[in-house]
Design a protein around this motif. Sequence first.
Motif, short mmCIF file in Angstrom:
data_model
loop_
_atom_site.label_atom_id
_atom_site.label_comp_id
_atom_site.label_asym_id
_atom_site.label_seq_id
_atom_site.Cartn_x
_atom_site.Cartn_y
_atom_site.Cartn_z
N VAL A 245 0.83 -1.21 0.00
CA VAL A 245 0.00 0.00 0.00
C VAL A 245 0.86 1.26 0.00
N PHE A 246 0.19 2.39 -0.20
CA PHE A 246 0.81 3.67 0.14
C PHE A 246 -0.05 4.30 1.24
N THR A 247 0.61 4.81 2.26
CA THR A 247 -0.08 5.29 3.46
C THR A 247 -0.44 6.77 3.38
N ARG A 248 0.22 7.49 2.48
CA ARG A 248 -0.09 8.89 2.21
C ARG A 248 0.48 9.20 0.83
N HIS A 249 0.22 10.37 0.31
CA HIS A 249 0.76 10.71 -1.00
C HIS A 249 2.21 11.18 -0.87
N GLY A 250 3.04 10.71 -1.80
CA GLY A 250 4.44 11.07 -1.77
C GLY A 250 5.26 10.11 -2.60
N GLY A 251 6.54 9.99 -2.26
CA GLY A 251 7.45 9.13 -3.00
C GLY A 251 7.47 7.71 -2.46
N PRO A 252 8.48 6.95 -2.84
CA PRO A 252 8.58 5.55 -2.40
C PRO A 252 8.57 5.38 -0.89
N GLU A 253 8.95 6.42 -0.17
CA GLU A 253 9.01 6.29 1.30
C GLU A 253 7.63 6.10 1.93
N VAL A 254 6.54 6.34 1.19
CA VAL A 254 5.20 6.19 1.77
C VAL A 254 4.62 4.80 1.50
N GLU A 255 5.39 3.93 0.86
CA GLU A 255 4.93 2.57 0.57
C GLU A 255 5.22 1.64 1.74
N ALA A 256 4.38 0.65 1.92
CA ALA A 256 4.57 -0.30 3.02
C ALA A 256 3.70 -1.53 2.80
N PHE A 257 4.06 -2.63 3.46
CA PHE A 257 3.18 -3.79 3.49
C PHE A 257 2.19 -3.61 4.63
N ALA A 258 0.99 -4.14 4.41
CA ALA A 258 -0.04 -4.04 5.43
C ALA A 258 -0.87 -5.32 5.45
N ASP A 259 -1.37 -5.66 6.62
CA ASP A 259 -2.32 -6.76 6.76
C ASP A 259 -3.72 -6.17 6.74
N LEU A 260 -4.49 -6.53 5.72
CA LEU A 260 -5.82 -5.94 5.54
C LEU A 260 -6.88 -7.03 5.57
N PRO A 261 -8.07 -6.71 6.04
CA PRO A 261 -9.15 -7.70 6.02
C PRO A 261 -9.56 -8.02 4.59
N VAL A 262 -10.11 -9.21 4.39
CA VAL A 262 -10.62 -9.59 3.07
C VAL A 262 -11.81 -8.68 2.76
N PRO A 263 -11.79 -7.97 1.61
CA PRO A 263 -12.90 -7.07 1.31
C PRO A 263 -14.18 -7.83 0.98
N GLU A 264 -15.31 -7.18 1.18
CA GLU A 264 -16.62 -7.77 0.93
C GLU A 264 -17.14 -7.24 -0.40
N PRO A 265 -17.48 -8.11 -1.36
CA PRO A 265 -17.96 -7.61 -2.66
C PRO A 265 -19.35 -7.00 -2.56
N GLY A 266 -19.50 -5.81 -3.14
CA GLY A 266 -20.79 -5.14 -3.18
C GLY A 266 -21.51 -5.45 -4.48
N PRO A 267 -22.59 -4.75 -4.77
CA PRO A 267 -23.33 -4.98 -6.01
C PRO A 267 -22.44 -4.79 -7.23
N GLY A 268 -22.48 -5.76 -8.15
CA GLY A 268 -21.69 -5.67 -9.36
C GLY A 268 -20.21 -5.90 -9.17
N GLU A 269 -19.81 -6.50 -8.05
CA GLU A 269 -18.39 -6.70 -7.75
C GLU A 269 -18.06 -8.16 -7.53
#
Length: 306
Positions: free
Chosen positions: A6-30
Amino acid sequence: MPKAYVFTRHGGPEVEAFADLPVPEPGPGELLVAVRAAGVNPVDWKLRNGYTRPGSAPATLPAVLGSEASGTVVATGPGVAGFAPGQAVFGCPLTGGYAEYTLMPVAVTAHKPDTLSFTDAATLSVAAATAYDGVRQLAPAPGSTLLVTGAGGGVGAAVVQLARHLGVRVIGTASAAKKDLVESLGAVHVPYGPGVADRIRAAAPEGIDAVYDLVGGDDLTVAAGLVRDRAKLISAGGKQLAAELGGAAVRRARNAAVLDEVARLVVGGVLRPHVTQVFPLAEAAQALRTVEGGHARGKIVIEVAE
């Protein structure tokens, strides 16, 4: 929890990081998709820098990187027809492709042909589709001459192949390091740098009938001075400048029908994705640096799962 880059804010490569995220839930048409591979594109780092696509809302942070992906459907949202769990698909993710799971809108998702690898499929929804849309927009006549600036990148390589399939002569500008690639695609290679206009004229003494620009800036300005009719100048690299010069931006269709067509062209041998490097998800930063530095030959892909 599933991993994502991910990127945690706008900027250069320094704003990139790995993150543990929940599995997203598909909405209508997804569709909820388990990602197998993700293509790497310049728009990825541009979005990280703060670019917002026209008509799109600003990114919700942290935002997962990646604008094209392939994988297997895990679940479907309400109202979805034509897709089912277990099916292989590719398209433009809503929640980023550099992740173990993503959401894809059915409007910009296609079924992956069995004979098309997940790696190659991950290169089609941005790079190949952009090339296809632009070539269709220009509609170059057989025997005409097309100038492609940035012919050695992922989109450029696809443009050259599609134009050559139509019987068009292609002049491709690219760095000296990409000469072999550009020539292998059937284009005449012209190196960047001072005097490029004269080198293009020497390569095309009969003149330039159309321009597909992928670079912008000075390269686009030079190209505009060489094309016979500026209505035949389009750009994916400098859209505003192209309009100022009398040309236009590449008009993107962004629909599943185009994805089906580019997949058909790959399966039929007309279009080769030219994947030149594959990185594991753990090396997503290196993959993006390769593209951001402008040194990528062909397409760069991140393999998320085997």
